[in-house]
Motif scaffolding. Structure first.
Motif, short mmCIF file in Angstrom:
data_model
loop_
_atom_site.label_atom_id
_atom_site.label_comp_id
_atom_site.label_asym_id
_atom_site.label_seq_id
_atom_site.Cartn_x
_atom_site.Cartn_y
_atom_site.Cartn_z
N SER A 28 0.78 -1.24 0.18
CA SER A 28 0.19 -0.08 -0.16
C SER A 28 0.80 1.28 0.18
CB SER A 28 -1.10 0.07 1.19
OG SER A 28 -0.40 0.05 2.36
N THR A 32 0.17 3.87 -3.01
CA THR A 32 -0.67 5.13 -2.99
C THR A 32 0.31 6.11 -3.24
OG1 THR A 32 -0.05 4.95 -0.77
CG2 THR A 32 -1.99 4.09 -1.06
N ARG A 94 -11.16 12.32 -8.08
CA ARG A 94 -11.51 11.05 -7.55
C ARG A 94 -12.79 11.27 -6.57
NH1 ARG A 94 -5.86 7.96 -6.22
NH2 ARG A 94 -5.51 7.11 -8.38
N GLY A 97 -14.80 7.13 -2.32
CA GLY A 97 -14.48 5.91 -2.33
C GLY A 97 -13.03 5.38 -3.05
N GLU A 98 -12.69 6.17 -4.08
CA GLU A 98 -11.51 5.98 -4.71
C GLU A 98 -10.23 6.38 -4.06
OE1 GLU A 98 -12.67 6.44 -9.52
OE2 GLU A 98 -12.60 8.15 -8.24
N LEU A 100 -10.28 6.43 -0.80
CA LEU A 100 -10.03 5.35 0.26
C LEU A 100 -9.25 4.22 -0.40
CD1 LEU A 100 -10.52 4.58 3.32
CD2 LEU A 100 -12.82 3.67 2.48
N VAL A 101 -9.59 3.67 -1.32
CA VAL A 101 -8.91 2.52 -1.87
C VAL A 101 -7.57 2.86 -2.30
CG1 VAL A 101 -9.12 0.89 -3.80
CG2 VAL A 101 -11.29 1.51 -2.57
N HIS A 102 -7.19 3.98 -3.05
CA HIS A 102 -6.03 4.35 -3.71
C HIS A 102 -5.36 5.14 -2.87
CE1 HIS A 102 -7.32 2.35 -7.30
NE2 HIS A 102 -8.45 3.04 -7.23
N GLY A 104 -5.93 5.83 0.88
CA GLY A 104 -6.20 5.47 2.37
C GLY A 104 -6.65 6.43 3.19
N ARG A 235 -9.66 2.43 10.90
CA ARG A 235 -10.36 1.75 9.55
C ARG A 235 -11.99 2.00 9.70
NH1 ARG A 235 -7.16 -3.87 8.44
NH2 ARG A 235 -4.91 -3.01 7.81
#
Length: 260
Positions: A28, A32, A94, A97-98, A100-102, A104, A235
């Motif tokens: 990650s 990232t 972005r 949601g993006e 958070l995924v890409h 953090g 999280r």
């Protein structure tokens, strides 16, 4: 040392990286911070850029680019900065949601945030004109099901695609036959009866309301959960923050529909 060989599998097994959490952290950390830049052959290549990746994200213009002549990445500050202030850059368009995924994190002030709304046409058994509708939908560049990205800053029907999809969904087989070869009219406002467009509006209101009710908590309960100081993990706080931004967008979309 020349001629020396290594048992890399054994060496790998002995390192701390065999712990799953450390592997996740390492992956990650790289993913990232990676940036796409032109490679030696001109094709996109991934690179890590020290110091550049230390800047946090904020709304603003995109101010980073590739200088082809000097073959380096350039980043301009999007606004004036006083001594001691943190320097921010714009990561790009972005959704949260993006992010958070890409990346953090969740950015509540995200001006580019959207929610995804997935819709599909009926099946041939329930809608005898569905095959013709699917052909028209394909010529409009869509499929069934189709995912629409909806912004809280615009009325959902400003998306001609969504309006066309919902009109097509509600048209009878006889009405649909009139639009084969003339599909673009489905996107145009004012081309259909007020009754049909009211059906589209009511359908979308009901769908958004159902999605809001599907969340296990209300927006107010989420806000209370974050402010109460309960033992949420990092999280867990990110997950709650993300659902809060989604609910706020859905509520904005409902407000646009109710006001129209």
């Amino acid at each position: 040392m020349a001629g020396k060989t290594h048992d890399f599998e054994s060496l790998y097994r002995k390192t701390a990286l065999t712990e799953a959490r450390q592997i996740w952290w390492a992956v990650s950390t790289v993913m990232t911070r990676q940036n796409s830049v032109p490679g030696e052959d001109g094709r996109p290549s991934l690179a890590l850029i020290p110091f550049y990746d230390m800047a946090n994200h904020a709304n603003g213009p995109f101010s980073s680019g590739w200088n082809a002549e000097k073959r380096w990445c350039e980043c301009l500050c999007p606004r004036d900065v006083k001594a001691g202030e943190q320097v921010f850059i714009f990561y790009g368009v972005r959704s949260n949601g993006e992010f958070l995924v890409h990346n953090g994190f969740v950015y509540p002030e995200n001006e580019e945030d959207v929610v995804a709304l997935r819709l599909g046409l009926g099946r041939s058994g329930s809608d005898p004109g569905v095959e013709r509708k699917l052909r028209i939908l394909s010529r409009l560049g869509m499929a069934s099901p189709h995912t629409f990205s909806l912004s809280p800053r615009r009325h959902p029907f400003e998306s001609g695609d969504l309006l066309a999809f919902l009109r097509l969904f509600h048209l009878t087989p006889v009405e649909v036959s009139k639009f084969e070869g003339n599909e673009e009219k489905l996107r145009e406002p004012g081309m259909f009866s007020q009754e049909l467009d009211s059906k589209c509006k009511e359908f979308l209101q009901n769908r958004i309301s159902l999605l809001l009710r599907a969340y296990p908590r209300s927006l107010q309960e989420d806000e209370g959960l974050l402010s109460s100081g309960d033992s949420l993990s990092h999280r867990g706080r990110l997950a709650v923050s993300l659902t809060m931004t989604e609910k706020k967008i859905f509520n904005c979309l409902l407000q646009h529909l109710n006001d129209s």
